[in-house]
Design an enzyme around this catalytic site. Sequence first.
Site, PDB file in Angstrom:
ATOM      1  N   ASP A  32       8.323  -2.611 -11.282  1.00  0.00           N
ATOM      2  CA  ASP A  32       6.867  -2.649 -11.448  1.00  0.00           C
ATOM      3  C   ASP A  32       6.178  -2.351 -10.136  1.00  0.00           C
ATOM      4  O   ASP A  32       5.166  -1.665 -10.083  1.00  0.00           O
ATOM      5  CB  ASP A  32       6.418  -4.051 -11.878  1.00  0.00           C
ATOM      6  CG  ASP A  32       6.752  -4.304 -13.316  1.00  0.00           C
ATOM      7  OD1 ASP A  32       7.450  -3.462 -13.901  1.00  0.00           O
ATOM      8  OD2 ASP A  32       6.329  -5.354 -13.828  1.00  0.00           O
ATOM      9  N   ASP A  36       3.571   0.471  -9.393  1.00  0.00           N
ATOM     10  CA  ASP A  36       2.223   0.209  -8.901  1.00  0.00           C
ATOM     11  C   ASP A  36       1.930   1.019  -7.646  1.00  0.00           C
ATOM     12  O   ASP A  36       0.829   1.514  -7.457  1.00  0.00           O
ATOM     13  CB  ASP A  36       2.038  -1.286  -8.607  1.00  0.00           C
ATOM     14  CG  ASP A  36       2.045  -2.103  -9.888  1.00  0.00           C
ATOM     15  OD1 ASP A  36       1.835  -1.510 -10.960  1.00  0.00           O
ATOM     16  OD2 ASP A  36       2.277  -3.323  -9.806  1.00  0.00           O
ATOM     17  N   SER A  81      -6.015  -4.065 -18.832  1.00  0.00           N
ATOM     18  CA  SER A  81      -5.016  -4.696 -17.974  1.00  0.00           C
ATOM     19  C   SER A  81      -5.755  -5.288 -16.782  1.00  0.00           C
ATOM     20  O   SER A  81      -6.975  -5.220 -16.702  1.00  0.00           O
ATOM     21  CB  SER A  81      -3.977  -3.681 -17.537  1.00  0.00           C
ATOM     22  OG  SER A  81      -4.607  -2.712 -16.747  1.00  0.00           O
ATOM     23  N   ASP A 116       6.005 -12.753 -17.831  1.00  0.00           N
ATOM     24  CA  ASP A 116       6.535 -11.390 -17.807  1.00  0.00           C
ATOM     25  C   ASP A 116       7.146 -11.030 -19.160  1.00  0.00           C
ATOM     26  O   ASP A 116       8.355 -11.057 -19.353  1.00  0.00           O
ATOM     27  CB  ASP A 116       7.583 -11.284 -16.689  1.00  0.00           C
ATOM     28  CG  ASP A 116       7.885  -9.840 -16.359  1.00  0.00           C
ATOM     29  OD1 ASP A 116       7.165  -8.958 -16.847  1.00  0.00           O
ATOM     30  OD2 ASP A 116       8.848  -9.597 -15.613  1.00  0.00           O
ATOM     31  N   ARG A 135      -0.340  -4.366 -27.409  1.00  0.00           N
ATOM     32  CA  ARG A 135      -1.408  -3.764 -26.621  1.00  0.00           C
ATOM     33  C   ARG A 135      -1.515  -2.258 -26.872  1.00  0.00           C
ATOM     34  O   ARG A 135      -2.588  -1.692 -26.831  1.00  0.00           O
ATOM     35  CB  ARG A 135      -1.181  -4.016 -25.132  1.00  0.00           C
ATOM     36  CG  ARG A 135      -2.372  -3.515 -24.331  1.00  0.00           C
ATOM     37  CD  ARG A 135      -2.267  -3.830 -22.884  1.00  0.00           C
ATOM     38  NE  ARG A 135      -1.271  -3.016 -22.238  1.00  0.00           N
ATOM     39  CZ  ARG A 135      -1.206  -2.835 -20.932  1.00  0.00           C
ATOM     40  NH1 ARG A 135      -2.051  -3.444 -20.144  1.00  0.00           N
ATOM     41  NH2 ARG A 135      -0.275  -2.077 -20.407  1.00  0.00           N
ATOM     42  N   LYS A 288      -8.507 -16.282 -12.760  1.00  0.00           N
ATOM     43  CA  LYS A 288      -9.642 -15.899 -13.614  1.00  0.00           C
ATOM     44  C   LYS A 288     -10.854 -16.764 -13.297  1.00  0.00           C
ATOM     45  O   LYS A 288     -10.720 -17.985 -13.177  1.00  0.00           O
ATOM     46  CB  LYS A 288      -9.295 -16.122 -15.094  1.00  0.00           C
ATOM     47  CG  LYS A 288      -8.111 -15.331 -15.582  1.00  0.00           C
ATOM     48  CD  LYS A 288      -7.730 -15.762 -17.001  1.00  0.00           C
ATOM     49  CE  LYS A 288      -6.437 -15.074 -17.421  1.00  0.00           C
ATOM     50  NZ  LYS A 288      -5.885 -15.635 -18.654  1.00  0.00           N
ATOM     51  N   LYS A 312       1.042 -10.511  -7.647  1.00  0.00           N
ATOM     52  CA  LYS A 312       2.455 -10.428  -8.032  1.00  0.00           C
ATOM     53  C   LYS A 312       3.345 -10.950  -6.914  1.00  0.00           C
ATOM     54  O   LYS A 312       3.093 -10.670  -5.728  1.00  0.00           O
ATOM     55  CB  LYS A 312       2.813  -8.982  -8.348  1.00  0.00           C
ATOM     56  CG  LYS A 312       2.096  -8.461  -9.582  1.00  0.00           C
ATOM     57  CD  LYS A 312       3.014  -7.570 -10.368  1.00  0.00           C
ATOM     58  CE  LYS A 312       2.250  -6.801 -11.423  1.00  0.00           C
ATOM     59  NZ  LYS A 312       3.047  -5.733 -11.972  1.00  0.00           N
ATOM     60  N   CYS A 418      25.134  20.067  -8.042  1.00  0.00           N
ATOM     61  CA  CYS A 418      24.936  19.148  -9.166  1.00  0.00           C
ATOM     62  C   CYS A 418      26.278  18.559  -9.588  1.00  0.00           C
ATOM     63  O   CYS A 418      27.222  19.313  -9.853  1.00  0.00           O
ATOM     64  CB  CYS A 418      24.292  19.898 -10.334  1.00  0.00           C
ATOM     65  SG  CYS A 418      24.224  18.898 -11.827  1.00  0.00           S
ATOM     66  N   CYS A 436      18.600  19.544  -9.938  1.00  0.00           N
ATOM     67  CA  CYS A 436      19.484  20.564 -10.473  1.00  0.00           C
ATOM     68  C   CYS A 436      18.550  21.569 -11.158  1.00  0.00           C
ATOM     69  O   CYS A 436      17.756  21.188 -12.011  1.00  0.00           O
ATOM     70  CB  CYS A 436      20.444  19.952 -11.492  1.00  0.00           C
ATOM     71  SG  CYS A 436      21.326  21.255 -12.387  1.00  0.00           S
ATOM     72  N   CYS A 442      22.480  22.772 -17.963  1.00  0.00           N
ATOM     73  CA  CYS A 442      23.047  21.486 -17.532  1.00  0.00           C
ATOM     74  C   CYS A 442      22.691  20.418 -18.587  1.00  0.00           C
ATOM     75  O   CYS A 442      21.515  20.207 -18.887  1.00  0.00           O
ATOM     76  CB  CYS A 442      22.485  21.134 -16.160  1.00  0.00           C
ATOM     77  SG  CYS A 442      23.211  19.652 -15.455  1.00  0.00           S
TER      78      CYS A 442
END
Length: 698
Positions: A32, A36, A81, A116, A135, A288, A312, A418, A436, A442
Amino acid sequence: MVDEKARILQLREELHQHNYRYYVENNPIISDQEFDFLMHELQDLEAKHPELFDPNSPTQRVGSDLNNEFETVVHTRPMLSLGNTYNREEVADFWQRVSDGLMGAPFQICCELKFDGLSISLHYEDGRLIRAVTRGDGVQGDDVTANVRTIRSIPLQLPVGGDWPRQFEIRGEILMPWSSFDRLNKEREEAGEPLFANPRNAASGTLKSKNSSTVAQRGLDAYLYYLLGEGIPGDGHYQNLEAAARWGFQISKHMRLVSSLEEVFAFIDYWDTERHNLPVATDGVVLKVNSLAQQKSLGMTAKSPRWAIAYKFQAEQAETTLRQVVFQVGRTGAVTPVANMDPVQLAGTQVRRATLHNADVMAALDLHVGDRVLVEKGGEIIPKIVKTLSNSPLKGEDKDSLPLREGRGGSIPFIDRCPVCGSKLVRYEGEAAHYCPNDTGCPPLILGRIEHFISRKAMNINSLGPETVDDYYRRGLIHDAADLYSLAPALSKGEGDAIALFTPPLEGKGEAKILASIEQSKQVPFERVLFAIGIRFVGEIAAKTLARYYGSMDKVMEASMESLMQINGIGEVIAGSVVQYFANPVNRAFVERLRGYGLQMEIGEQQKQAKSDMLEGQSVVISGVFQHHSRDEYKALIEQHGGKNVGSISNKTSFVLAGENMGPAKLEKAQKLGIRIMSEEEFLNLIEEDTRYVQPTH
Ligand code: IVH
């Protein structure tokens, strides 16, 4: 400038992919925190280059967990969010912003744990759970009511006679407790099934299960943290949640109301370590403003409320020994170095592999086989090596005077070919990854192209998932996306063939459904076909622009660099990529086969008249008497800009185009529903039609 533009395009592409992996596949490949950081980089660059604005940029939405198999419903109120941060100064800034926004008035902050899992919106009417919606993309989500009903901590019927409002919404997080997660992964390991990377993915995968009895067995849990709707008990968020707890909802016991920044930091410090003793995963705290009146006066930005922020926690770290580096080729062709290490306990799981991202990161770490390394697990997903310890200077030691690594393995170089197909790797200007380039030969790249081809915004062959595609490819039934269209004749040869083609049978979905959705995709408009064929840097918007400008695949195939670069919105990077794509005979042959199967290679009649798509998805009501155009002309203008003209006002109406003497009943209804009333001039300005040269029609 050119570099920053290329970087913006690259970040958009990468973030779209990470979004998809996170929300749809439940299989993220970065943490995350890394996500971010990429998002912040993109936001900063876009702020610097407003001319590169794209409504489809990942910065313009909140991610999507929409899944084709559930009914999609529009949220009564969008699910936004939260702005998030990893540092204390920004928490202090938040406090200051709130205080300034409230003109110095006293306020309280409700400190909560940031669970989470995945967010859910629950609707109750007359005390009964009537709907549960994920959501999704924030505007609409999946109706997962049947699955949510199996979660025991979610009340289906509230106590009779309680003081709950007749109608309300409550939002929260669906979680898989560590105990259920460990049990589930143990069972999967024994059954030889792939393990879930973390409880959030497990919860999300479970909630999207087609079978609600699977959900019931998996031991999901839920914490609720946001009560909405008219008639909710009072002005305090905390007090409202206390009421919800009385009605039978599971509300965290660890919420605290505070009145100073010091108390906020004390809450953060306490939970940074104490969270490891909780039965569920948390990845931060949420702060909040408690008073709803104050929340309202602070308002929202386009993406998130100004009255809340998420802090976080920093990733956890542990020490171990590096044994080997292997190189993986992803679906985009990007080569990722992966470290194999001695197993070590980190954030509740055993870790043996870590991503090294790219050649630069590897070089900066200066890795040698046998090194002691510091591993970090951000967002509890894929860990990464942050530092080599064996050559870090000890206190007071000069780094340059450190002894060489005697008795250790040699340094580990990045590869130049590769590991899958042996092609020479390339590194595009301004990009960190090696790729590659063999996208037509591939296997991981071919699979990536097919998956892109069938995706929702491309050909939308929604009965096929990545696993089925992998399976067909491995069994030699398809070699590229065009082969999907020859599955049908093979089938129609008779039942014997059908059985051979679809063994083992696909769970719950017949081959007929797959063939039907492949067949249906032949009607997908040309602009999406152009997007689907997978020209690097040609996203949805560029594909639309090219389709409208040239009108047909033939013309796009012939377009020169000069011609392409004349188009508004098409720069050097995209133009170069289009020319390069069609210079490859394999790509041309692929397109010809698609043409042969009957895919749309020209724009439709209606689109030929289209002027823009600025009103796409919008429903417009026309009312009143107009000066500059007739009603029919306005109807045509709305359609030419991608909108829809509808007859009556409802909460789905985007705006009312109002002339003089708009009917009072309509006006009242629009005002009641908070729908924008737009004057003729405003509308014409919006679509940039020059009214000076338009003759009045009456
Ligand atoms: S409040 C408008 N409270 O974190 C406020 N969210 O980006 C909406 N989350 O999508 C969210 N714990 O899934 C809130 N105590 C909490 C939370 C929480 C976890 C999640 C939620 C949201 C994301 C924030």
